[in-house]
Write an enzyme that holds these catalytic residues in place. Structure first.
Site, PDB file in Angstrom:
ATOM      1  N   GLY A  35       0.810  -1.208   0.000  1.00 44.93           N
ATOM      2  CA  GLY A  35       0.000   0.000   0.000  1.00 44.93           C
ATOM      3  C   GLY A  35       0.838   1.250   0.000  1.00 44.93           C
ATOM      4  O   GLY A  35       2.046   1.227  -0.260  1.00 44.93           O
ATOM      5  N   ASP A  36       0.174   2.375   0.318  1.00 42.61           N
ATOM      6  CA  ASP A  36       0.810   3.689   0.329  1.00 42.61           C
ATOM      7  C   ASP A  36       0.805   4.202   1.766  1.00 42.61           C
ATOM      8  O   ASP A  36       0.354   3.525   2.693  1.00 42.61           O
ATOM      9  CB  ASP A  36       0.045   4.638  -0.601  1.00 42.61           C
ATOM     10  CG  ASP A  36       0.893   5.824  -1.033  1.00 42.61           C
ATOM     11  OD1 ASP A  36       1.970   6.047  -0.439  1.00 42.61           O
ATOM     12  OD2 ASP A  36       0.465   6.550  -1.957  1.00 42.61           O
ATOM     13  N   PHE A  37       1.255   5.449   1.944  1.00 43.04           N
ATOM     14  CA  PHE A  37       1.331   6.010   3.285  1.00 43.04           C
ATOM     15  C   PHE A  37      -0.047   6.124   3.944  1.00 43.04           C
ATOM     16  O   PHE A  37      -0.157   6.072   5.171  1.00 43.04           O
ATOM     17  CB  PHE A  37       1.999   7.383   3.240  1.00 43.04           C
ATOM     18  CG  PHE A  37       3.444   7.327   2.825  1.00 43.04           C
ATOM     19  CD1 PHE A  37       4.394   6.715   3.633  1.00 43.04           C
ATOM     20  CD2 PHE A  37       3.862   7.868   1.624  1.00 43.04           C
ATOM     21  CE1 PHE A  37       5.726   6.656   3.263  1.00 43.04           C
ATOM     22  CE2 PHE A  37       5.191   7.815   1.243  1.00 43.04           C
ATOM     23  CZ  PHE A  37       6.126   7.210   2.063  1.00 43.04           C
ATOM     24  N   HIS A  87      13.270  12.338   3.807  1.00 44.48           N
ATOM     25  CA  HIS A  87      14.160  13.143   2.952  1.00 44.48           C
ATOM     26  C   HIS A  87      13.811  13.000   1.473  1.00 44.48           C
ATOM     27  O   HIS A  87      14.371  13.728   0.647  1.00 44.48           O
ATOM     28  CB  HIS A  87      15.620  12.819   3.239  1.00 44.48           C
ATOM     29  CG  HIS A  87      16.095  11.508   2.700  1.00 44.48           C
ATOM     30  ND1 HIS A  87      17.427  11.203   2.536  1.00 44.48           N
ATOM     31  CD2 HIS A  87      15.431  10.389   2.281  1.00 44.48           C
ATOM     32  CE1 HIS A  87      17.570   9.994   2.050  1.00 44.48           C
ATOM     33  NE2 HIS A  87      16.369   9.471   1.888  1.00 44.48           N
TER      34      HIS A  87
END
Length: 576
Positions: free
Chosen positions: A451-453, A470
């Protein structure tokens, strides 16, 4: 019968006589006028006159042997390679180091006081028609490499600093130096003060062992006086990157080891290269410390071994990445500075995450390159937050957000058998991490989430963001941190692993990575107070900060609580 000696032989014979006649106590005051009794005694206690040196120019080994015989010197031939002098000549005469065959011999001489010393003979082979005669003529006239040397008896850092300070106090100035891996010794060169009462203008302190940490400051002081030489060295940085990348691409490290020397012809057949060209590359890599050259061929050093495929902590993928896609995009750095557009996107037409994800081989290389700097992770599993979580009776769960191929999470689980893990990543990376952790025996204690954040799972005890923030601008960082804050229970901790820009402008890898992130990724490195502000915007607070290898840091973060702010932006009563 009267024999007429050649110019080089006469110079060598004069050097032999000088070494026989001098001793430590008489030579030091000649070199450093003004030395008083106590200082002279202190210097003489910690260093001794070891040799005088000069550079000669035989056409071949036979002429060098004749020269030594005429001066009554005995030394085993051929000479060993001289890394330091070869590099100095290359810079001074703007020639590739690979075309300069410089060797070193140290035949013994007994002084008038009975002490055993040496004459250090540097030999630049100048075959007829080689085009090196102008170098020989210039060096004979200027005597750049002629010097006297003192050997430090006990290479203690405090003693070495004191010796260098005493030399400086009496007018000697830094004049270069280097580390010779062939003999594991470090040299510090000085220019003698103008008032010196001896013909030698250069002085060497020779220290057994590897003292490159102290040598760095010495060289910095020297280069400040030599801006053209410094700039030339800096401008050749691209050659170093590509030499190491080519060395890696050809799998030369895999074909070498540190025990048995391999000849160029044999090595060329094994890696599929032209022998002459391969020899040129290897000599350059030898100058960098990646290989050493001996009579039986080339051997791999500990540095070069890091580029082997099977080496623990292998940095092979990093060399291929920095010598490949990121090297190409760095050519657009000026475009990034001028326009703000990421050079990688300007060159490849998309951001590097999308570009790598569409190419399975490139994606795998990128994930392995991210793990190549794993030395930064060494202390992370012993962080107090993870140690405390591992002592929880019911067991605790560590959530590694965007955890790559599982390198860090695997280390944490290996260090704490009672911990469980969840790794969140893109689909292709999740599968690579699953294989890695299952092979390491941690598969039953770890769940894998593609998945994603926005998919950060709730209910963890410790959350980890390692070298993630970063990659992104401030707004995206706030979004990522808010997803973490939403998922974190009140008792949970967040560990953020990043390089942090120094507040005092000191030299740091973080400054270099700040340029890299801007040019290739569109992200940035940040100061600690910048991170603290981003955490605060997401409802989090920076509790503590600890250093890691390779100029890394681990930032300990918790959910912010009401009340006055504590140290580092934390709140009173927060653990850590």
């Amino acid at each position: 019968m009267i024999t007429t000696l050649s110019g080089d032989t006469s110079r060598l014979l004069a050097t032999v006589d000088f070494v026989k006649e001098q001793d430590t106590a008489t030579l030091l005051p000649l070199l450093l006028p003004g030395l008083d009794g106590p200082e002279l005694r202190t210097l003489a206690e910690h260093c001794r006159f070891a040799h005088a040196a000069l550079l000669v120019f035989p056409s071949d080994e036979a002429e060098l042997r004749t020269m030594l015989d005429d001066c009554g010197l005995v030394a085993a031939l051929p000479p060993r390679p001289s890394v330091v002098v070869r590099e100095r000549l290359a810079v001074r005469h703007r020639r590739p180091a690979a075309v300069l065959d410089v060797g070193i011999l140290r035949p013994a001489v007994v002084g008038a006081d009975g002490e055993r010393r040496m004459v250090e003979v540097f030999a630049l082979t100048v075959p007829p028609g080689s085009g090196l005669d102008p170098i020989a003529a210039h060096e004979r006239e200027q005597q750049h490499e002629t010097h006297v040397a003192f050997e430090v008896a006990a290479p203690d850092p405090l003693v070495l600093r004191g010796l260098c300070a005493t030399f400086a106090r009496h007018g000697a100035t830094p004049d270069g130096g280097g580390y010779n891996p062939h003999e594991n010794g470090t040299v510090f060169y000085f220019t003698a003060p103008a008032e010196a009462k001896v013909g030698y203008r250069r002085v060497e302190l020779y220290v057994p062992g590897d003292h490159r940490d102290m040598l760095a400051a010495h060289l910095d002081e020297h280069r400040a006086r030599q801006p053209a030489e410094t700039l030339l060295r800096l401008l050749t940085g691209a050659w170093t990157t590509q030499a190491l990348a080519a060395f890696t691409q050809l799998r030369i490290p895999d074909a070498l080891d540190g025990e048995r020397g391999v000849g160029v012809e044999e090595l060329a057949r094994e890696v599929g290269a032209r022998p002459r060209n391969l020899a040129t590359l290897l000599r350059y890599v030898a100058m960098l410390g990646g290989v050493t050259e001996g009579r039986d061929g080339f051997r791999l050093t500990a540095l070069g071994a890091l580029l082997r495929t099977d080496a623990p902590g292998s940095m092979r993928a990093l060399a291929l990445m920095y010598g490949g896609p990121f090297y190409e995009s760095f050519a657009g750095l000026a475009h990034t500075v001028r326009t703000g557009e990421v050079a990688f996107e300007h060159l490849f037409g998309e951001n590097h995450f999308d570009h790598f994800a569409r190419d399975p081989e490139l994606a795998e290389l990128f994930d392995r390159s991210m793990a190549a700097g794993s030395a930064m992770f060494d202390p992370v599993p012993t962080h107090p937050v993870l140690t405390a979580a591992a002592e929880t009776p019911a067991g605790a769960t560590v959530v590694d957000v965007a955890g790559g191929n599982g390198e860090l999470l695997g280390r944490i689980l290996a260090a704490h058998p009672r911990l469980h893990g969840i790794l969140l990543e893109r689909p292709h990376a999740v599968e690579a991490a699953r294989l890695r952790l299952e092979e390491a025996g941690h598969g039953t204690r770890c769940a894998f989430l593609a998945g994603d954040f926005a998919d950060v799972p709730e209910g963890g005890d410790v959350y980890v963001l390692s070298r993630v923030l970063h990659d992104w601008d401030d707004e995206r960082c706030r979004e990522i941190l808010r997803h973490c804050a939403r998922a974190m229970p009140d008792h949970a901790d967040l560990l953020v692993v990043e390089r942090v820009l120094p507040s005092d402008g000191s030299v740091s890898l973080a400054t270099a990575w700040d340029l890299h992130m801007m040019c290739n990724v569109g992200g940035r490195e940040r100061h600690a107070d910048h991170y603290a502000a981003l955490f605060a915007d997401a409802g989090l607070a920076l509790v503590d900060r600890a250093g890691l290898p390779l100029d890394g840091n681990v930032l300990h973060v918790r959910k912010a609580r009401s009340g006055p702010a504590g140290p580092c932006g934390g709140r009173p009563g927060n653990p850590g």
